[in-house]
Design an enzyme around this catalytic site. Structure first.
Site, PDB file in Angstrom:
ATOM      1  N   THR A  53       0.773  -1.200  -0.119  1.00  0.00           N
ATOM      2  CA  THR A  53       0.428  -0.298   0.267  1.00  0.00           C
ATOM      3  C   THR A  53       0.535   1.209   0.216  1.00  0.00           C
ATOM      4  O   THR A  53       1.901   1.385   0.686  1.00  0.00           O
ATOM      5  CB  THR A  53      -0.914  -0.207   1.114  1.00  0.00           C
ATOM      6  OG1 THR A  53      -1.852  -1.254   1.328  1.00  0.00           O
ATOM      7  CG2 THR A  53      -1.586   1.218   1.350  1.00  0.00           C
ATOM      8  N   GLY A  92       3.068  -3.427   8.290  1.00  0.00           N
ATOM      9  CA  GLY A  92       3.265  -3.129   9.393  1.00  0.00           C
ATOM     10  C   GLY A  92       4.410  -3.436   9.871  1.00  0.00           C
ATOM     11  O   GLY A  92       4.741  -4.220   9.056  1.00  0.00           O
ATOM     12  N   GLU A 335      -5.994  -6.021   3.769  1.00  0.00           N
ATOM     13  CA  GLU A 335      -6.092  -6.437   3.327  1.00  0.00           C
ATOM     14  C   GLU A 335      -7.126  -6.713   2.434  1.00  0.00           C
ATOM     15  O   GLU A 335      -7.940  -7.512   1.987  1.00  0.00           O
ATOM     16  CB  GLU A 335      -6.131  -7.711   4.453  1.00  0.00           C
ATOM     17  CG  GLU A 335      -5.551  -9.020   3.528  1.00  0.00           C
ATOM     18  CD  GLU A 335      -3.885  -9.258   2.941  1.00  0.00           C
ATOM     19  OE1 GLU A 335      -2.964  -8.944   3.147  1.00  0.00           O
ATOM     20  OE2 GLU A 335      -3.874  -9.135   1.178  1.00  0.00           O
TER      21      GLU A 335
END
Ligand SMILES: CC/C=C\C/C=C\C/C=C\C/C=C\C/C=C\C/C=C\CCC(=O)SCCNC(=O)CCNC(=O)[C@H](O)C(C)(C)COP(=O)(O)OP(=O)(O)OC[C@H]1O[C@@H](n2cnc3c(N)ncnc32)[C@H](O)[C@@H]1OP(=O)(O)O
Ligand SMILES: Cc1cc2nc3c(=O)[nH]c(=O)nc-3n(C[C@H](O)[C@H](O)[C@H](O)COP(=O)(O)OP(=O)(O)OC[C@H]3O[C@@H](n4cnc5c(N)ncnc54)[C@H](O)[C@@H]3O)c2cc1C
Length: 572
Positions: A53, A92, A335
């Site tokens: 992303t 993350g 996701e």
């Protein structure tokens, strides 16, 4: 080790190393590349992030701006962030924790773009954890929840990596820059299919946690008078409390069983794909996208119902419910944002409907689409029979898929381009896809309780839970079932009264059903959901540890309140 890192707080968290970075190596790397990186990742000798992303693109992967340009003179890829919006944003662990990342970038070779592919990039020194040359890293700042994980940003300024750092299990770039096509352009997306499948279990676990907390607390908490003069009852004796909690408890079991099916399907279809048979990929994508979207959305809503069912203490972080809600809310966006994922399922359903119209016999999770008769046969149905309930959900889904697809065909017959027709029917398409996934979850729940190897007394309880889940779905969406007369008003009334009976039937087993999730207090992290039920003592102990209680008179009194009070008193 991971748990220790996870609880370090202060921005350290390696969730994504385990659920995204390492599986990407497993699924997208060649055997040679696995020898180089997989054991390092599995032993946490390196820590990775899954960097796909960007600030400007999350859903539209084909629109990602980061580039990986092949330089045949040095046999390297040049990784670059050409614009501000190409900055990798959200992954993350990317900002402060990871020293490697799989970077999704547009692959250019010999002047041509071949779309998004995954590349292994070292982003921090293994010696001193400083960013590598040309790499700018940071954390994106506080979020709604999960602040134990750093979600980071990364910019690449013409960072050079060896050709061998392109994950080349499916597509390849030869030393001279020749691009070798993969069997399917979507294989680069295969790890997203895997991750979406794991989200179904995360949703089940999250809802199991929330219902464990709320059911246990509802047995400890006594409040009000059911009858004048009688002792205050456990709040779980109120039918409204059962109506709030038991459908969520049933959904937790339903999603748990759905995740078993998802895991089995993923294993079998990816096994076939390893042998070159790609035929199952489309169904796997549609199922994982739809189940991820449906289960995470129901779970987030369900956790908030559990929170509200626990009154003020539910709103306290002592309950563990706000954190669970925040985590589950993340699952709705990450996701694959839920709306977009459900539209992917709708896309597959419209295709299957067209094939069925052309005479093809459908199989797998869409087989019912060709089997269900358009004209309903009304009649007094046995609303406590699981087969009847499954058939009702399949009829509802088939009708809604047919209606959405025909609506779209009608729009195109009026001259609309397919894309415009799709957009103007997308609300209908979403509802049809949700009905499809709902019917799958009900059917899978019913088949599991009828076949799972358990004691017959346990089967009886699970059957009641499956009836409760199905009857709740029918009464909550009654209009969908009444629309073409497949169910009558009398059927819906029968469903409501059976649902009330199921609430009373499940009540005696409610605590056993949540205990069966076997979630340790250390996992639940909830004063209200403690296994020993000693809520009030531990609530007081928990409150005393609040940072605000470190001093009897907080410093803010001297800084703000005292002068404010003084000045107000001086005016009297
Ligand atoms: C005890 C406690 C328990 C639990 C705790 C509670 C809660 C959880 C705790 C904490 C949570 C907090 C933090 C953690 C949460 C989240 C972090 C974890 C992971 C997040 C990681 C990420 O987010 S990674 C980035 C994810 N990004 C995406 O998913 C992007 C989504 N977009 C896409 O996939 C695509 O762009 C697209 C599908 C939307 C569109 O792609 P494209 O434009 O190329 O396709 P088309 O729509 O045009 O379709 C073309 C054909 O391709 C087929 N297709 C598309 N995708 C796939 C695929 N993946 N596989 C196979 N086929 C695919 C499509 O079907 C079309 O086929 P046709 O035949 O119809 O042409
Ligand atoms: C906690 C958390 C952890 C994350 N971890 C990672 C990670 O480790 N790695 C990583 O790469 N990413 C990660 N992400 C990013 C996540 O994958 C994206 O946020 C997600 O893919 C959605 O993309 P977006 O945020 O750009 O929203 P957008 O795509 O901009 O969507 C915004 C809105 O537009 C709507 N929309 C967009 N496209 C369409 C369409 N075609 N049709 C209809 N509506 C549409 C969506 O439905 C949505 O409501 C994480 C996100 C969160 C919240």
């Amino acid at each position: 080790m991971a748990a220790a890192l996870q609880t370090l707080g202060g921005g350290i968290g390696i969730t994504l190393h385990w659920i995204a970075f390492t599986p990407t190596i497993e699924q997208q790397a060649t055997e040679e590349q696995k020898k180089k990186w997989l054991k390092l990742a599995q032993d946490v000798a390196i820590v990775g992030a899954y960097a796909q992303t960007e600030m400007g693109h999350g859903t539209f992967v084909r629109g990602l701006e980061t580039t990986a340009t092949y330089d045949p003179s040095t046999q390297e890829f040049v990784i670059n962030s050409p614009t501000l919006t190409s900055t990798k944003w959200w992954p993350g662990g990317l900002g402060k924790t990871a020293n490697h990342a799989t970077v999704m970038a547009q692959l250019y070779t010999r002047g041509k773009c071949y779309g998004p592919h995954n590349f292994m990039v070292q982003i921090r020194s293994l010696e001193n954890h400083q960013p590598c040359p040309g790499v700018t890293l940071g954390d994106i700042g506080p979020k709604m929840e999960s602040n134990g994980n750093d979600n980071g940003f990364a910019r690449f300024d013409h960072v050079r990596i060896p050709r061998e750092n392109m994950l080349m299990k499916f597509a390849r770039v030869e030393a001279d820059g020749t691009y070798v096509q993969p069997p399917s352009s979507k294989l680069a997306y295969s790890n997203m299919v895997y991750l979406r499948g794991t989200f179904v279990m995360s949703a089940a676990q999250a809802l199991a946690s929330a219902t464990t907390i709320a059911v246990r607390y509802s047995c400890v908490r006594r409040q009000s008078e059911m009858k004048p003069g009688e002792p205050e009852p456990q709040i779980l004796e109120y039918q409204t409390q059962q109506y709030k909690l038991f459908p969520q408890l049933a959904a937790a079991y339903a999603f748990w069983f759905a995740s078993w099916f998802m895991t089995q399907q993923h294993g079998s279809i990816t096994g076939s794909m390893e042998k070159g048979d790609m035929s199952g990929l489309a169904e796997l994508h549609a199922l994982s996208a739809g189940l991820k979207s449906y289960t995470t959305a129901v779970t987030a809503r369900g956790i908030d119902v559990c929170r509200m069912a626990c009154g003020g203490h539910g709103y306290s972080h002592a309950s563990g419910l706000p954190a669970l809600f925040g985590g589950a809310a993340a699952l709705c966006t990450a996701e694959g944002e839920n709306t977009v994922m459900m539209l992917q399922t709708a896309r597959y359903l419209v295709k299957c409907f067209a094939q069925s119209q052309a005479g093809k016999r459908l199989t797998g999770t869409v087989a019912y689409l060709s089997a269900v008769q358009p004209s309903p046969v009304a009649g007094n149905r046995n609303m406590s029979d699981l087969g009847t309930l499954v058939a009702a959900f399949q009829h509802r889904a088939a009708r809604m898929v047919r209606h959405a697809a025909m609506q779209m065909q009608g729009e195109m017959q009026k001259g609309k381009a397919r894309e415009d027709a799709w957009n103007s029917c997308s609300v209908l398409l979403i509802k049809a896809a949700e009905a499809h996934v709902h019917s799958f979850v009900v059917r899978n729940f019913a088949e599991t309780v009828q076949t799972v190897e358990v004691d017959e007394s346990v089967r009886a309880v699970l059957t009641s839970l499956c009836q409760l889940y199905s009857l709740y779905g029918i009464t909550e969406h009654a209009g969908d079932f009444l629309k073409d007369g497949y169910l009558t008003g009398r059927d819906i009334d029968a469903a409501s009264s059976h649902l009330s009976a199921m609430l009373a039937r499940v009540r005696p087993d409610a605590v056993a059903l949540v205990d069966a999730f076997d979630l340790h207090d250390k996992i639940l992290r909830s004063v209200l959901g403690r296994y020993d039920g000693r809520v009030y003592e531990h609530l007081y102990e928990w409150a005393k540890k609040s940072p605000l209680n470190k001093s009897e008179v907080h410093e803010s009194y001297y800084k703000y309140l005292q002068p404010f009070l003084k000045s107000n008193r001086a005016k009297l």
